[in-house]
Design a protein around this motif. Sequence first.
Motif, PDB file in Angstrom:
ATOM      1  N   VAL A  58       1.016  -0.920  -0.372  1.00 47.43           N
ATOM      2  CA  VAL A  58      -0.199   0.132  -0.470  1.00 47.43           C
ATOM      3  C   VAL A  58       0.569   1.303   0.079  1.00 47.43           C
ATOM      4  O   VAL A  58       1.451   0.886   0.783  1.00 47.43           O
ATOM      5  CB  VAL A  58      -1.141   0.157   0.625  1.00 47.43           C
ATOM      6  CG1 VAL A  58      -1.906   1.578   1.235  1.00 47.43           C
ATOM      7  CG2 VAL A  58      -2.059  -1.335   1.090  1.00 47.43           C
ATOM      8  N   ALA A  59       0.657   1.578  -1.026  1.00 47.89           N
ATOM      9  CA  ALA A  59       1.959   3.166  -0.993  1.00 47.89           C
ATOM     10  C   ALA A  59       1.117   4.153  -0.218  1.00 47.89           C
ATOM     11  O   ALA A  59      -0.561   4.429  -0.115  1.00 47.89           O
ATOM     12  CB  ALA A  59       1.500   4.336  -2.535  1.00 47.89           C
ATOM     13  N   ASP A  60       2.386   5.127   0.134  1.00 45.82           N
ATOM     14  CA  ASP A  60       1.886   6.087   1.396  1.00 45.82           C
ATOM     15  C   ASP A  60       0.104   6.924   1.055  1.00 45.82           C
ATOM     16  O   ASP A  60      -0.815   7.062   1.684  1.00 45.82           O
ATOM     17  CB  ASP A  60       3.133   7.107   1.623  1.00 45.82           C
ATOM     18  CG  ASP A  60       4.549   7.153   1.882  1.00 45.82           C
ATOM     19  OD1 ASP A  60       3.813   4.883   2.365  1.00 45.82           O
ATOM     20  OD2 ASP A  60       4.542   7.430   2.033  1.00 45.82           O
ATOM     21  N   ARG A  61      -0.014   6.738  -0.414  1.00 45.56           N
ATOM     22  CA  ARG A  61      -1.027   7.899  -0.766  1.00 45.56           C
ATOM     23  C   ARG A  61      -2.204   7.477  -1.023  1.00 45.56           C
ATOM     24  O   ARG A  61      -3.386   8.151  -1.186  1.00 45.56           O
ATOM     25  CB  ARG A  61      -0.245   8.545  -2.264  1.00 45.56           C
ATOM     26  CG  ARG A  61       0.350   9.823  -2.353  1.00 45.56           C
ATOM     27  CD  ARG A  61       0.761  10.433  -3.413  1.00 45.56           C
ATOM     28  NE  ARG A  61       1.559  10.612  -4.245  1.00 45.56           N
ATOM     29  CZ  ARG A  61       2.392  11.347  -5.415  1.00 45.56           C
ATOM     30  NH1 ARG A  61       1.321  11.534  -6.363  1.00 45.56           N
ATOM     31  NH2 ARG A  61       3.160  12.434  -4.992  1.00 45.56           N
ATOM     32  N   GLU A  62      -2.402   5.929  -0.600  1.00 46.11           N
ATOM     33  CA  GLU A  62      -3.493   4.854  -1.249  1.00 46.11           C
ATOM     34  C   GLU A  62      -3.637   5.135   0.749  1.00 46.11           C
ATOM     35  O   GLU A  62      -4.136   4.382   0.426  1.00 46.11           O
ATOM     36  CB  GLU A  62      -2.928   3.796  -1.458  1.00 46.11           C
ATOM     37  CG  GLU A  62      -2.466   4.383  -2.704  1.00 46.11           C
ATOM     38  CD  GLU A  62      -3.594   4.318  -3.969  1.00 46.11           C
ATOM     39  OE1 GLU A  62      -4.675   4.654  -4.270  1.00 46.11           O
ATOM     40  OE2 GLU A  62      -3.140   5.263  -5.096  1.00 46.11           O
ATOM     41  N   THR A  63      -3.109   4.915   1.218  1.00 41.33           N
ATOM     42  CA  THR A  63      -3.677   5.136   3.037  1.00 41.33           C
ATOM     43  C   THR A  63      -4.302   6.282   2.862  1.00 41.33           C
ATOM     44  O   THR A  63      -5.143   6.820   2.474  1.00 41.33           O
ATOM     45  CB  THR A  63      -2.349   4.462   3.932  1.00 41.33           C
ATOM     46  OG1 THR A  63      -2.962   4.348   5.275  1.00 41.33           O
ATOM     47  CG2 THR A  63      -1.834   5.859   3.819  1.00 41.33           C
ATOM     48  N   VAL A  64      -5.205   5.381   4.385  1.00 40.83           N
ATOM     49  CA  VAL A  64      -6.041   6.699   5.031  1.00 40.83           C
ATOM     50  C   VAL A  64      -5.757   7.103   6.514  1.00 40.83           C
ATOM     51  O   VAL A  64      -4.494   6.775   6.752  1.00 40.83           O
ATOM     52  CB  VAL A  64      -7.519   6.190   5.091  1.00 40.83           C
ATOM     53  CG1 VAL A  64      -7.802   6.129   3.473  1.00 40.83           C
ATOM     54  CG2 VAL A  64      -7.269   5.164   5.357  1.00 40.83           C
ATOM     55  N   THR A  65      -6.236   8.188   7.628  1.00 39.35           N
ATOM     56  CA  THR A  65      -5.791   8.704   8.724  1.00 39.35           C
ATOM     57  C   THR A  65      -6.103   7.519   8.897  1.00 39.35           C
ATOM     58  O   THR A  65      -7.859   7.303   9.005  1.00 39.35           O
ATOM     59  CB  THR A  65      -6.415  10.120   8.628  1.00 39.35           C
ATOM     60  OG1 THR A  65      -7.215  10.222   8.619  1.00 39.35           O
ATOM     61  CG2 THR A  65      -5.484  10.899   7.814  1.00 39.35           C
TER      62      THR A  65
END
Length: 399
Positions: A58-65
């Motif tokens: 999971v790339a950084d931009r694809e994750t959530v808070t």
Amino acid sequence: MSIRRRTWTTSKGEERSAWMVDYTDQNGKRRAKSFRLKKDAEAFALTAGVEVREGVHVADRETVTVAEAGKLWISSGTAAGLERTTLDQRRQHLELHLTPFLGAVRLNKLTVPAVRAFQDDLREAGRSAAMVARVTVSLGSILSDAQERGLVVRNAVHEMKSRRKGKNAAQGRHRARLRYGVDIPTREEVRAIVGASQGRSRPLLLTAVFTGLRSSELRGLPWSAVDLDRGTLDVIQRADRYQTVGMPKSDAGHRTIPLPPLVINALRRWKLACPKGKLDLVFPNGAGNLEYHANIIKRVYHPAQIEAGVTVEERGAEGETVLKAKYTGLHALRHWYASWCINRKADGGLELSPKQVQARMGHSSITVTYDTYGHLFPATDETEALAAAEHALLAADAT
């Protein structure tokens, strides 16, 4: 997967550099991530390479808070039909404890050290040890839900628990045991409470003492589940804190409990005077509707203890001595019932096996029974058994 050094000049004429990792994820999308140190870039490349091959990267931009993942977690619980009380607890943990401290943190930043720091922050903010533990469990559940959605690879909470498994086992061995006269009423105290109970309070208290039903099960008990001719009671439903009647929380909660003659006779008399209502409840309020848990405690359980002399002394607002009920929660009677089932017949108990006790209590597993009441089971004297086995062995050798 490649690692290269990139240099550039800022608008102020300053020369900067960083180590770049260029790679393609499992979906064929080009990705890049920069690091200040080469060793950090190499470590990421190694981990990302494994994740891409396993199809879980999971790339950084694809994750959530955490806050966003928490909302998805609550949605999952709603769709799964979780009980209202469970969903309310999830919302409380998210809104009061998780979002204020971790809400803006992306899931891929949650490492074991980050979770430990979060726990420290909760303690410093005045959260109790029990609350910290419960909120940490909720965080682990959020991460599990996010993993299933492909929003994060690691579950730092589960990793932390795995590392501390040995320590947790040691803590479990030293967990405080339930004690008579403190957590469990003594036989003399129960006898006094039963003797002091009168009127409409008596059938309810007798049923609680001699069946071990939870408060929710007592409040939701219908007459259709009580067979006074056979002398049995079936637990088929319960009433939650929102006055909603529903099924027991687990399959183990469905159970049949035999009733002693004292309870059968009390219920026969009570059935004639019991207020009628649509739900046909055994222990309703005066209008025949669901009774509130707080009313049972304040109007039935505590007054019966005070009348029986099962009290403790406390200082009142003016400094005077006030007698109050010794056992605040109805669960103490459930503990007593479990001990009655366990105790030897010679000591006035039923001397049931652990599996029978589990069934009577409605525990989901025998582990719950042992963890809670294991110390109450009588120790077995193996001296005679060993002597007999030794004799049988030697006699067989002699022939």
